[in-house]
Motif scaffolding. Structure first.
Motif, mmCIF file in Angstrom:
data_model
loop_
_atom_site.group_PDB
_atom_site.id
_atom_site.type_symbol
_atom_site.label_atom_id
_atom_site.label_comp_id
_atom_site.label_asym_id
_atom_site.label_seq_id
_atom_site.Cartn_x
_atom_site.Cartn_y
_atom_site.Cartn_z
ATOM 1 N N PHE A 1 16.676 -24.843 31.756
ATOM 2 C CA PHE A 1 15.234 -24.639 31.829
ATOM 3 C C PHE A 1 14.908 -24.063 33.201
ATOM 4 N N ARG A 2 14.142 -23.003 33.230
ATOM 5 C CA ARG A 2 13.682 -22.402 34.483
ATOM 6 C C ARG A 2 12.540 -23.242 35.033
ATOM 7 N N VAL A 3 12.573 -23.541 36.318
ATOM 8 C CA VAL A 3 11.557 -24.392 36.943
ATOM 9 C C VAL A 3 10.764 -23.557 37.944
ATOM 10 N N ALA B 1 6.412 -33.624 34.387
ATOM 11 C CA ALA B 1 6.260 -32.912 33.114
ATOM 12 C C ALA B 1 7.368 -33.313 32.141
ATOM 13 N N LEU B 2 8.591 -33.404 32.628
ATOM 14 C CA LEU B 2 9.717 -33.814 31.784
ATOM 15 C C LEU B 2 9.457 -35.194 31.187
ATOM 16 N N LEU C 1 7.983 -27.989 27.541
ATOM 17 C CA LEU C 1 7.957 -27.897 29.011
ATOM 18 C C LEU C 1 7.271 -26.613 29.476
ATOM 19 N N LYS C 2 7.422 -25.541 28.721
ATOM 20 C CA LYS C 2 6.698 -24.299 29.053
ATOM 21 C C LYS C 2 5.200 -24.537 28.974
ATOM 22 N N ARG C 3 4.748 -25.273 27.958
ATOM 23 C CA ARG C 3 3.328 -25.589 27.829
ATOM 24 C C ARG C 3 2.842 -26.464 28.986
ATOM 25 N N GLU C 4 3.763 -27.203 29.590
ATOM 26 C CA GLU C 4 3.440 -28.056 30.753
ATOM 27 C C GLU C 4 3.500 -27.287 32.076
#
Length: 147
Positions: A54-56, A66-67, A142-145
């Protein structure tokens, strides 16, 4: 005294192993996938088991929060181990029908702006793609977060 010496030897060996794999100690905590097709991992060198990390693009503390929010929204999933000092988290996801338990691991590597992930079934050989779909569902959440 002997146990302190043994602890230093073990720590040295683990550090050497992590560095020889081309990573840091932080990225060495996630378990390897077995040969069976019931596991995916962003640290796998095998294409059949590989899933992109996952890109952060947010601060590490925000990504961690978020996770935890995303995992809290996942049905039948609970965090069972968290080491924020090393940015490691392990959750257990239980299937609805047969109550099989899968392990889902995360390792945040702030300096690389990545979060590594592994999702694996504890029992059985085939998972019918459940672990890969879980990782992709978590990626979208996570993208939505904001990750």
């Amino acid at each position: 005294m002997r146990s302190a010496w043994l602890a230093k030897v073990v720590l040295f060996a683990l550090t050497a192993l992590a560095l020889s794999r081309g990573g840091s100690m932080a990225s060495s905590r996630i378990s390897d996938c077995p040969d069976s097709p019931n596991c995916v991992s962003s640290l796998s060198r095998d294409q059949d088991h590989y899933a992109s990390p996952f890109r952060v693009d947010i601060a590490p503390d925000e990504a961690w929060a978020a996770l935890k929010r995303v995992l809290g929204a996942e049905p039948r999933t609970r965090v069972v181990e968290e080491d924020k000092e090393r940015w490691y988290l392990r959750a257990e996801a239980t299937s609805r029908l047969f109550r099989f338990v899968d392990d889902v691991e995360f390792q945040l590597v702030p300096e690389e702006r990545l979060m590594h992930v592994r999702s694996a079934s504890r029992v059985g050989y085939w998972d019918l793609g459940v672990n890969r779909r879980r990782v992709e569902r978590l990626r979208e959440a996570l993208k939505r977060e904001g990750l």
